[in-house]
Each structure stands twice: as C-alpha cells, then as structure tokens.
Design a protein around this motif. Structure first.
Motif, PDB file in Angstrom:
ATOM      1  N   UNK B  35       5.713 -24.873   0.632  1.00 39.34           N
ATOM      2  CA  UNK B  35       4.410 -24.367   1.044  1.00 39.34           C
ATOM      3  C   UNK B  35       4.572 -23.596   2.356  1.00 39.34           C
ATOM      4  N   UNK B  37       2.079 -22.608   5.771  1.00 38.03           N
ATOM      5  CA  UNK B  37       0.823 -22.958   6.417  1.00 38.03           C
ATOM      6  C   UNK B  37       0.488 -21.916   7.458  1.00 38.03           C
ATOM      7  N   UNK B  41      -5.763 -20.575   6.266  1.00 41.91           N
ATOM      8  CA  UNK B  41      -5.392 -20.588   4.847  1.00 41.91           C
ATOM      9  C   UNK B  41      -4.966 -21.957   4.359  1.00 41.91           C
ATOM     10  N   UNK B  42      -4.904 -22.940   5.192  1.00 38.46           N
ATOM     11  CA  UNK B  42      -4.423 -24.237   4.739  1.00 38.46           C
ATOM     12  C   UNK B  42      -2.986 -24.125   4.275  1.00 38.46           C
ATOM     13  N   UNK B  43      -2.636 -24.864   3.236  1.00 41.81           N
ATOM     14  CA  UNK B  43      -1.294 -24.813   2.670  1.00 41.81           C
ATOM     15  C   UNK B  43      -1.333 -24.030   1.367  1.00 41.81           C
ATOM     16  N   UNK B  59       1.647 -19.999  -6.107  1.00 44.44           N
ATOM     17  CA  UNK B  59       0.520 -19.078  -5.980  1.00 44.44           C
ATOM     18  C   UNK B  59       0.865 -17.802  -5.215  1.00 44.44           C
ATOM     19  N   UNK B  90       6.635 -25.737   4.840  1.00 43.91           N
ATOM     20  CA  UNK B  90       6.784 -27.161   4.559  1.00 43.91           C
ATOM     21  C   UNK B  90       7.395 -27.363   3.183  1.00 43.91           C
TER      22      UNK B  90
END
Lengths: 113, 115
Positions: B35, B37, B41-43, B59, B90
C-alpha cells in the motif's frame, strides 16, 4: 461497490474525556469490520474487529466499537482517553463477497493534556 | 507474534532511478500486500500476492512492479521513479484460512522521497 467514510478528519478531546470516532460503510453483503490505529512513524495495528454476533466488540486499551446494520455504522468509543491515544484511526471494511479490503481516510485524534 | 519487516525504512532516490522496497514476513501468511499512504487518500492498494510466484494488480499499479519469490518475501519495484511516487509505503501480510478474514499485519513503513 463498497466504501467506508470517516466523516471527521480531525478530532480533539481533553484527557479523561469520552471519545467517539465515527465510521459509516456502504456494502450490500455481510461486512467484516475493523478499526486500526497508527501511531507516529509506525504501521497500522489492529484495535478490534467485528465478524458477527454481539454488535458491541471490545478491543485493546479500553476501546470498543458498536456495529449497527440499520445505520451502516461501526463507531469506535472509549470512556476515558489518555494522551497516549493520540494517533490516526482507520476504519476498514472487508467485503466477504468481493474479497476486497476498503480503508477509510482516517481520523487524526489529538488528546490535550 | 506476527512480524512484518520492511527495508529500507527511508530512501531518497533520483527521478528516473530504480527503487526496490523489500518486505519480509515470518508469519507464514499466504497473502501479502503493498500500500501507499498519502495525506487525504488513506491507504491505497498497489499490488498484492496470494503466494510465492503470484502477483496481482491492486487499485493503483501503474509505475510499479511486484515480485514474490518466496512465501516470506514480497518486493515492490519502481523501475523509473518519479516525484509523484514520493510517499510512505506499507507492506502487510494476511492469512487465508477457510476464506480470508481481512485482518492484516503491517510493517512499519518505508518513506520514499524522489527528487
């Protein structure tokens, strides 16, 4: 489609006060729901999870969350916060039909001494 | 206890250079994830894997490749790094037992700056 909304980007509370962080989800099937916490310069750590059964689930460090199917919500609560609870909190949904994990954008919690 | 270790923890790269972020897990989990971060946008999921030899697009896979040479190791590769890839990355692992439960175990993150 599935989604998670954390409507409060930032929350500030005083030490010793109660806390509620809000989470709303959208998913047509059965969701598995999680709250993770991220302390500064660290990865995400699991606080609690809900799969089924009792809608109130207990987590670590005195946190609990309540699942509501009718409200499509999974709010996180704590009766009395400590300064060390300052962190970013993420609500996460696992779609049991989609096999997909969706993160909310997170809520930054600041606890004032 | 579940353990996911990322390296390097901090990396400064030049535009156009190649960057490899490595992840090692000692949980014997089948699934691994990368991921990024970013603020606001969050993760966001870049790539994931169901086991050794498998990689799947998440995504936002453009500009990234992934490699899963073994159960324990999962790498994220930026062949031609760009400033837009400056972020915190992450790695996470998860169990697949009787169907996924969605619970993940995260590493501590790798901060990448592309100049």
């Amino acid at each position: 489609a599935q989604s998670v909304t954390q409507p409060d980007a930032r929350v500030t509370v005083s030490e010793g006060a109660s806390l509620q962080l809000r989470c709303k989800y959208s998913y047509s099937g059965t969701p598995y729901l999680f709250w993770y916490v991220q302390y500064p310069r660290q990865g995400l750590q699991l606080l609690l999870k809900y799969y089924s059964g009792d809608p109130v689930v207990q987590g670590v460090n005195g946190f609990e969350a309540e699942f509501s199917k009718s409200n499509s919500s999974f709010h996180l609560r704590k009766a009395s916060v400590h300064w060390s609870d300052s962190a970013v909190y993420f609500c996460v949904l696992w779609g049991t039909n989609t096999g997909k994990l969706t993160f909310g954008d997170g809520t930054v919690l600041t606890v004032k001494p | 206890e579940a353990a996911v270790t990322q390296s390097p923890r901090n990396k400064v790269a030049v535009t156009g250079g190649k960057v490899t972020l490595s992840c090692n897990q000692t949980n014997n989990h089948n699934n691994m994830y990368w991921y990024r971060q970013d603020t606001g946008h969050g993760l966001r999921l870049i790539h994931y894997s169901y086991g050794a030899g498998s990689t799947e697009k998440g995504d936002i896979p453009d500009g990234y490749k992934a490699s899963r040479p073994s159960q324990e190791n999962f790498s994220l590769i930026l062949e031609l790094a760009t400033p837009s890839q400056t972020s915190v990355y992450f790695c996470a692992s998860g169990v697949r037992v009787g169907g996924d439960t969605g619970q993940l175990y995260f590493g501590e993150g790798s901060k990448l700056t592309v100049l």
